[in-house]
Design a protein around this motif. Structure first.
Motif, PDB file in Angstrom:
ATOM      1  N   GLY A   1      27.791  12.487  12.196  1.00  0.00           N
ATOM      2  CA  GLY A   1      28.040  13.870  12.161  1.00  0.00           C
ATOM      3  C   GLY A   1      28.725  14.550  10.993  1.00  0.00           C
ATOM      4  N   SER A   2      29.638  13.610  10.441  1.00  0.00           N
ATOM      5  CA  SER A   2      30.413  13.929   9.307  1.00  0.00           C
ATOM      6  C   SER A   2      29.646  13.689   8.107  1.00  0.00           C
ATOM      7  CB  SER A   2      31.859  13.600   9.203  1.00  0.00           C
ATOM      8  OG  SER A   2      32.376  13.873  10.396  1.00  0.00           O
ATOM      9  N   LEU A   3      28.561  13.164   8.013  1.00  0.00           N
ATOM     10  CA  LEU A   3      27.824  12.445   6.766  1.00  0.00           C
ATOM     11  C   LEU A   3      27.590  13.591   5.680  1.00  0.00           C
ATOM     12  CD1 LEU A   3      26.856   9.792   5.431  1.00  0.00           C
ATOM     13  CD2 LEU A   3      24.718  10.212   6.391  1.00  0.00           C
ATOM     14  N   ARG A   4      27.925  13.575   4.384  1.00  0.00           N
ATOM     15  CA  ARG A   4      27.499  14.696   3.570  1.00  0.00           C
ATOM     16  C   ARG A   4      27.064  14.060   2.417  1.00  0.00           C
ATOM     17  NH1 ARG A   4      28.183  16.721   7.523  1.00  0.00           N
ATOM     18  NH2 ARG A   4      29.563  18.482   7.766  1.00  0.00           N
ATOM     19  N   ARG A   5      27.224  12.512   2.045  1.00  0.00           N
ATOM     20  CA  ARG A   5      26.347  12.040   0.909  1.00  0.00           C
ATOM     21  C   ARG A   5      25.787  10.891   1.491  1.00  0.00           C
ATOM     22  NH1 ARG A   5      29.344   9.127  -4.317  1.00  0.00           N
ATOM     23  NH2 ARG A   5      27.385   8.421  -5.022  1.00  0.00           N
ATOM     24  N   LEU A   6      24.452  10.615   1.003  1.00  0.00           N
ATOM     25  CA  LEU A   6      23.544   9.832   1.451  1.00  0.00           C
ATOM     26  C   LEU A   6      22.748   9.190   0.080  1.00  0.00           C
ATOM     27  CD1 LEU A   6      22.259   7.838   3.382  1.00  0.00           C
ATOM     28  CD2 LEU A   6      20.551   9.597   3.949  1.00  0.00           C
ATOM     29  N   SER A   7      22.962   7.792  -0.252  1.00  0.00           N
ATOM     30  CA  SER A   7      22.260   7.477  -1.363  1.00  0.00           C
ATOM     31  C   SER A   7      21.531   6.136  -0.978  1.00  0.00           C
ATOM     32  CB  SER A   7      23.650   7.031  -2.241  1.00  0.00           C
ATOM     33  OG  SER A   7      24.390   7.839  -2.700  1.00  0.00           O
ATOM     34  N   MET A   8      20.257   6.005  -1.499  1.00  0.00           N
ATOM     35  CA  MET A   8      19.384   5.025  -1.056  1.00  0.00           C
ATOM     36  C   MET A   8      18.608   4.718  -2.294  1.00  0.00           C
ATOM     37  SD  MET A   8      17.996   6.245   2.679  1.00  0.00           S
ATOM     38  CE  MET A   8      17.504   7.977   2.156  1.00  0.00           C
ATOM     39  N   THR A   9      19.300   3.713  -2.997  1.00  0.00           N
ATOM     40  CA  THR A   9      18.638   3.171  -4.224  1.00  0.00           C
ATOM     41  C   THR A   9      17.742   1.889  -4.022  1.00  0.00           C
ATOM     42  OG1 THR A   9      20.787   3.896  -5.336  1.00  0.00           O
ATOM     43  CG2 THR A   9      19.271   2.131  -6.478  1.00  0.00           C
ATOM     44  N   ALA A  10      16.673   2.230  -4.552  1.00  0.00           N
ATOM     45  CA  ALA A  10      15.503   1.120  -4.504  1.00  0.00           C
ATOM     46  C   ALA A  10      15.176   0.729  -3.140  1.00  0.00           C
ATOM     47  CB  ALA A  10      15.953  -0.222  -5.377  1.00  0.00           C
ATOM     48  N   LEU A  11      15.202   1.537  -2.245  1.00  0.00           N
ATOM     49  CA  LEU A  11      14.691   1.120  -0.741  1.00  0.00           C
ATOM     50  C   LEU A  11      13.477   1.305  -0.531  1.00  0.00           C
ATOM     51  CD1 LEU A  11      18.028   1.203  -0.381  1.00  0.00           C
ATOM     52  CD2 LEU A  11      17.530   2.328   1.947  1.00  0.00           C
ATOM     53  N   ARG A  12      12.725   2.087  -1.330  1.00  0.00           N
ATOM     54  CA  ARG A  12      11.103   2.106  -1.279  1.00  0.00           C
ATOM     55  C   ARG A  12      10.741   2.411  -0.078  1.00  0.00           C
ATOM     56  NH1 ARG A  12      10.254   0.462  -6.479  1.00  0.00           N
ATOM     57  NH2 ARG A  12      11.433  -0.903  -7.659  1.00  0.00           N
ATOM     58  N   LEU A  13      11.104   3.392   0.616  1.00  0.00           N
ATOM     59  CA  LEU A  13      10.578   3.747   1.919  1.00  0.00           C
ATOM     60  C   LEU A  13       9.795   5.013   1.574  1.00  0.00           C
ATOM     61  CD1 LEU A  13      14.029   3.647   4.042  1.00  0.00           C
ATOM     62  CD2 LEU A  13      12.366   2.171   3.929  1.00  0.00           C
ATOM     63  N   SER A  14       8.716   4.684   1.163  1.00  0.00           N
ATOM     64  CA  SER A  14       7.786   5.880   0.633  1.00  0.00           C
ATOM     65  C   SER A  14       7.147   6.311   1.943  1.00  0.00           C
ATOM     66  CB  SER A  14       6.625   5.159  -0.123  1.00  0.00           C
ATOM     67  OG  SER A  14       7.016   4.561  -1.230  1.00  0.00           O
ATOM     68  N   GLY A  15       7.093   7.764   1.704  1.00  0.00           N
ATOM     69  CA  GLY A  15       6.561   8.678   3.085  1.00  0.00           C
ATOM     70  C   GLY A  15       7.463   8.727   4.258  1.00  0.00           C
ATOM     71  N   HIS A  16       8.862   8.186   4.401  1.00  0.00           N
ATOM     72  CA  HIS A  16       9.660   8.215   5.515  1.00  0.00           C
ATOM     73  C   HIS A  16      10.783   9.120   5.284  1.00  0.00           C
ATOM     74  CE1 HIS A  16       7.197   4.325   5.992  1.00  0.00           C
ATOM     75  NE2 HIS A  16       7.181   4.533   7.566  1.00  0.00           N
ATOM     76  N   LEU A  17      10.601   9.784   4.359  1.00  0.00           N
ATOM     77  CA  LEU A  17      11.942  10.742   3.925  1.00  0.00           C
ATOM     78  C   LEU A  17      12.147  11.676   5.062  1.00  0.00           C
ATOM     79  CD1 LEU A  17      14.163  10.904   1.659  1.00  0.00           C
ATOM     80  CD2 LEU A  17      12.885  12.824   0.819  1.00  0.00           C
ATOM     81  N   ARG A  18      11.157  12.302   5.481  1.00  0.00           N
ATOM     82  CA  ARG A  18      11.166  13.191   6.744  1.00  0.00           C
ATOM     83  C   ARG A  18      11.978  12.522   8.083  1.00  0.00           C
ATOM     84  NH1 ARG A  18       8.588  17.895   8.596  1.00  0.00           N
ATOM     85  NH2 ARG A  18       7.376  18.089   6.590  1.00  0.00           N
ATOM     86  N   LEU A  19      11.386  11.503   8.363  1.00  0.00           N
ATOM     87  CA  LEU A  19      12.008  10.622   9.506  1.00  0.00           C
ATOM     88  C   LEU A  19      13.306  10.545   9.197  1.00  0.00           C
ATOM     89  CD1 LEU A  19      11.697   9.067  12.115  1.00  0.00           C
ATOM     90  CD2 LEU A  19      11.079   7.095  10.737  1.00  0.00           C
ATOM     91  N   LEU A  20      13.873  10.236   8.170  1.00  0.00           N
ATOM     92  CA  LEU A  20      15.253   9.856   7.979  1.00  0.00           C
ATOM     93  C   LEU A  20      16.081  10.999   7.826  1.00  0.00           C
ATOM     94  CD1 LEU A  20      14.959   6.906   5.134  1.00  0.00           C
ATOM     95  CD2 LEU A  20      15.372   6.743   7.835  1.00  0.00           C
ATOM     96  N   LEU A  21      15.694  12.024   7.088  1.00  0.00           N
ATOM     97  CA  LEU A  21      16.642  13.362   7.018  1.00  0.00           C
ATOM     98  C   LEU A  21      16.543  14.366   7.865  1.00  0.00           C
ATOM     99  CD1 LEU A  21      16.258  13.889   2.970  1.00  0.00           C
ATOM    100  CD2 LEU A  21      17.764  12.402   4.028  1.00  0.00           C
ATOM    101  N   SER A  22      15.384  14.111   8.861  1.00  0.00           N
ATOM    102  CA  SER A  22      15.358  15.060   9.856  1.00  0.00           C
ATOM    103  C   SER A  22      16.352  14.973  10.822  1.00  0.00           C
ATOM    104  CB  SER A  22      13.885  15.386  10.184  1.00  0.00           C
ATOM    105  OG  SER A  22      13.490  14.196  10.734  1.00  0.00           O
ATOM    106  N   SER A  23      16.783  13.650  10.993  1.00  0.00           N
ATOM    107  CA  SER A  23      17.675  13.426  12.166  1.00  0.00           C
ATOM    108  C   SER A  23      19.190  13.716  12.064  1.00  0.00           C
ATOM    109  CB  SER A  23      17.481  11.856  12.606  1.00  0.00           C
ATOM    110  OG  SER A  23      18.084  11.148  11.363  1.00  0.00           O
TER     111      SER A  23
END
Length: 557
Positions: A346-368
């Motif tokens: 609930g307090s997360l304000r910074r998210l860094s994902m370097t070279a995770l290569r999660l193509s097409g899954h950004l909506r699934l991760l950030l919408s939660s």
């Protein structure tokens, strides 16, 4: 009466410069002067003075990281390795000193950045070395609280086991047991419960041993209820230091290790989860995972384990060996676990994902996520047009202060979404990096109105993009129109490279291809850029192509 700080500092430096003077002033110095004296001792690297001051510290809190010593005005990496070691030794010795009121030791930010302090030629203490030193201090404090042998043990860098602690405690009991204790110089509790030779020579040894055991248990109870000191720090753990860190976190004792920022390198997911279970729940604000072979399964195990940390604001995942371009059975289920785990922060304000290569899954991760992000870093993420389209319309876009999309190939089909994203984020965006995104002169012209609209920008990175000399000049004109901009990282123009460069070069080719220095393109470009800055009155704007030196664009302030 108001004292001039510079005069106080001058006097403090004089006092700590000569250790032979310390007996004259230590007993009468007022408590408000301890901070200037400690500052002077740290600046002049006087470990003896540091030890004497900290061992009788009159305040409940001692905070060295990020400017506890307010008049120093220095940044991180100020303190030498010897000074930090002397301070930790003094904290351990001060546990038995009634003059010491210390209850909280804050060392967050003391270690130098980028691991420079862990090199043999550096005098500063890096994160890995500081973590080991803290763990050693915790273990020594646990074993030496009752017997007062912490100083010599900590200098040798050894550890004090439970059997050794009891043997030392028994030796200390001899002075408390009067004549009987003197007769029984062999009295003590040996490892493995070995029999004492004195028991065969003296008929009263049995009663004395029982009395000794009783006193031992009483002091053991007192030891458990001793006044504790909370030690707050940023920890750096890898596979070589993990066992020492685990021992310190499970040791108990008067020094209690707490973590604000945790950096982990090259460790399996199971060990990281175990470490998280040992950390105190409040206090952890950032987790930085690097070069760990987690995979989707490991990340699905790890992210839900972060739910018990209510203050976690920053999560950085760098090179964790995730690549969903190759479909694996069950990976969608694991991705849903990751998304639910992120949603619990609930307090997360910074998210860094370097070279995770999660193509097409950004909506699934950030919408939660339950709250909008302020920092989003996605270098080498293999973003798709659909990912950018979601991001440009997501709840996060209007709150973003830092956005890093470096090394994501942004084609013509992604530009409308990128323009919409910059338009929505223009009011809040402070730092933007589009390095190595394959942007050409024509694409830059499409982005020009959106970039100009971002009047809050402080840093803008467009290095390693295939721009011509005319495109670089156009970029600089855009930059000078942004009044708040302080740093522009521009690419070398294509004309400055030696022949043979591909028509659409990659960022790697632009970095490795040799430059043509004889025809004067580089010099002419630099002269034109300086003339443009002078004409527009923007001498405050730093314009550079030095990607290695000016890397602050990739790091938060």
């Amino acid at each position: 009466r108001v004292m001039v700080p510079s005069f106080v500092s001058l006097c403090a430096q004089r006092l700590v410069s000569d250790h032979s003077l310390s007996p004259r002033w230590l007993g009468c110095v007022p408590r408000e002067l301890y901070c200037p004296l400690l500052e002077a001792a740290l600046l002049q690297r006087r470990p003896l003075a540091i030890g004497e001051l900290v061992q009788r510290w009159p305040e409940r809190t001692l905070c060295l990281g990020r400017g506890l010593l307010p008049s120093s005005g220095q940044g991180q990496g100020l303190y030498s390795r010897l000074c930090v070691q002397a301070l930790l030794l003094a904290v351990v010795k001060g546990l038995g000193d009634p003059r010491c009121a210390l209850r909280v030791l804050d060392l967050c930010g003391v270690q130098c950045e980028r691991g420079a302090g862990d090199t043999p030629e550096s005098d500063s203490m890096g994160g890995w070395s500081l973590t080991l030193a803290l763990c050693s201090a915790v273990l020594q404090a646990r074993g030496s609280e009752a017997v007062g042998v912490a100083g010599t043990k900590l200098r040798r860098g050894g550890s004090l086991g439970e059997g050794e602690w009891k043997r030392g405690l028994a030796r200390g009991l001899e002075g408390e047991m009067g004549g009987e204790g003197k007769r029984e110089r062999g009295l003590g509790v040996g490892a493995e419960g070995e029999k004492e030779k004195g028991a065969l020579r003296h008929p009263e040894t049995g009663r004395e041993r029982k009395r000794g055991y009783t006193r031992l248990m009483e002091m053991d109870s007192e030891r458990e209820h001793a006044t504790a000191v909370d030690v707050r720090a940023d920890l750096f753990v890898n596979s070589r230091s993990w066992e020492r860190v685990r021992a310190a976190l499970t040791a108990g004792g008067p020094l209690r290790l707490q973590c604000r920022e945790l950096r982990v390198e090259a460790m399996p997911a199971t060990s990281i989860v175990t470490m998280l279970s040992l950390l105190p729940r409040p206090g952890l604000q950032g987790l930085d995972l690097r070069y760990s072979n987690l995979g989707v399964d490991g990340l699905a195990l790890l992210i839900p384990a972060l739910a018990p940390f209510p203050e976690l604001r920053s999560l950085r995942l760098h090179y964790c060996n995730l690549d969903l371009r190759r479909h694996q059975p069950g990976q969608e289920v694991e991705l849903c676990k990751i998304a639910r785990g992120l949603g619990a922060l609930g307090s997360l304000r910074r998210l860094s994902m370097t070279a995770l290569r999660l193509s097409g899954h950004l909506r699934l991760l950030l919408s939660s996520l339950s709250q909008p992000l302020e920092v989003l870093e996605l270098p080498y993420f293999s973003l798709t047009p659909a990912d950018l389209s979601y991001l440009s319309c997501s709840p996060h876009v209007s709150s973003l202060q830092r956005l890093d999309l470096s090394e994501n190939r942004l084609g013509e089909e992604a530009l409308p979404s990128l323009c919409r994203l910059l338009h929505q984020a223009s009011g809040s965006l402070l730092h933007l990096s589009l390095c190595g995104c394959g942007l050409t002169d024509g694409q830059l012209e499409m982005l020009r109105p959106c970039l100009t609209r971002c009047q809050a920008l402080r840093t803008l990175g467009l290095a390693l993009n295939p721009l011509s000399q005319a495109g670089v000049f156009s970029l600089v004109r855009v930059a000078t129109a942004i009044s708040s901009l302080q740093l522009l990282l521009y690419p070398q123009p294509l004309e400055s490279y030696q022949p043979g460069l591909p028509h659409t070069p990659s960022s790697y080719q632009l970095m490795e291809w040799p430059l043509e220095e004889e025809d004067g393109v580089l010099g002419a470009t630099q002269a034109e850029l300086e003339r443009c800055l002078q004409e527009r009155g923007r001498t405050d704007l730093l314009v550079t192509s030095d990607l290695l030196t000016y890397s602050s664009i990739d790091n938060p302030e």
